[in-house]
Design an enzyme around this catalytic site. Structure first.
Site, mmCIF file in Angstrom:
data_model
loop_
_atom_site.group_PDB
_atom_site.id
_atom_site.type_symbol
_atom_site.label_atom_id
_atom_site.label_comp_id
_atom_site.label_asym_id
_atom_site.label_seq_id
_atom_site.Cartn_x
_atom_site.Cartn_y
_atom_site.Cartn_z
ATOM 1 N N ASP A 57 37.629 41.073 46.292
ATOM 2 C CA ASP A 57 38.233 42.078 45.416
ATOM 3 C C ASP A 57 38.361 41.570 43.974
ATOM 4 O OD1 ASP A 57 38.563 43.538 47.714
ATOM 5 O OD2 ASP A 57 40.734 43.737 47.546
ATOM 6 N N HIS A 112 43.408 48.149 37.876
ATOM 7 C CA HIS A 112 44.144 47.486 38.964
ATOM 8 C C HIS A 112 45.631 47.720 38.758
ATOM 9 C CE1 HIS A 112 45.186 44.343 41.877
ATOM 10 N NE2 HIS A 112 43.928 44.367 42.244
ATOM 11 N N HIS A 203 39.183 36.903 46.951
ATOM 12 C CA HIS A 203 39.074 37.404 45.573
ATOM 13 C C HIS A 203 38.067 36.568 44.786
ATOM 14 C CE1 HIS A 203 42.898 39.033 46.969
ATOM 15 N NE2 HIS A 203 42.765 39.973 46.061
HETATM 16 ZN ZN LIG Z 1 42.844 43.727 43.903
#
Ligand SMILES: [Zn+2]
Length: 259
Positions: A57, A112, A203
């Site tokens: 992500d 985000h 991530h």
């Molecule tokens: Zn995120």
């Protein structure tokens, strides 16, 4: 009298928004480990028993994402990258390069942000805008949606559904966004919930995490993949999970949907 009335008014003023917010953000409970799976098994990204979906992500990030692409090449692994629309249009070459190397793109939202308040129109527009951006940049239409912070509100769920995306969260994570994350801690956290058919969340950027935390993820990556392989699991993108779509736009295990 006036004091009591004043309290009543103040109480109502607090409770009403809280009730609205609770209805709006209710599904946010899905991000809680232990709550997510029993209540919303389809959201965990469940696939075939011998397969693990690897997902990243918060990219694309010109500083860190290329390092992950190189590492994944060395490991011979393809993954799914949940990208932010605003980042994707800023780094179009990196988005195209990610697809060129065989990876899959999903939608993480345009920005985000946290959903403090219902925003049906805005969520619909931002998810659709990100789908368009990914499609325009790569020629591929994304299939997956994962909301920022895993907070799946009603409006975000509807936005994804309207955009033709299937919402998927994860079944294991590395907690790699924290300042104290280490390669060992990331590996251990993933291993703790590693199950065949699961989806791992990592991530590839620290833009919304502790500065530099992606280094721990990158260093842990070969060990995470090795753990999967030693468990007899094949690591790949969500597209290889072979999920069965359902009208709600979520993902359910093939075995469940098949009967
Ligand atoms: Zn995120």
């Amino acid at each position: 009298m006036s004091l009591v009335s004043g309290r009543a008014v103040r109480t109502a003023a607090v409770l009403l928004p809280a009730a609205v917010a609770a209805a709006h953000i209710g599904p946010a409970a899905t991000w809680l480990p232990g709550v997510r799976l029993p209540l919303f098994p389809g959201l965990a990204g469940t696939g075939p028993r011998r397969h693990i979906a690897l997902t990243f992500d918060d990219g694309p990030d010109p500083v860190s994402t290329p390092r992950f692409l190189d590492a994944l090449d060395e490991l011979g692994v393809r993954a799914t990258f949940f990208v932010l629309g605003e980042q994707a249009v800023r780094h179009p070459a990196l988005v195209r390069e990610t697809v060129r190397r065989g990876h899959e793109l999903g939608v993480h939202g345009w920005t985000h942000d946290r959903p403090w308040w219902p925003a049906f129109a805005r969520d619909a527009e931002e998810v659709a805008r990100t789908v368009r951006a990914v499609h325009d940049l790569t020629g591929h239409r994304p299939r997956w949606y994962r909301p920022p912070y895993g907070i799946l509100t009603t409006s975000r769920w509807l936005a994804a559904r309207r955009a033709g995306l299937r919402t998927v969260l994860w079944s294991a994570w590395g907690r790699d966004w924290t300042a104290d994350a280490t390669p060992a801690s990331v590996r251990a956290r993933v291993a703790a919930d590693l199950r065949g058919g699961g989806t791992v969340l990592l991530h590839d950027s620290d833009r919304h995490s502790a500065p530099g935390c992606w280094h721990a993820t990158l260093t842990a990556l070969p060990t995470v993949v090795r753990d999967c392989r030693e468990a007899g699991l094949v690591v790949g993108p969500l597209r290889d999970h072979g999920p069965v779509p359902v009208p709600g736009g979520m993902v359910v295990p093939a075995g469940v949907a098949g009967g």
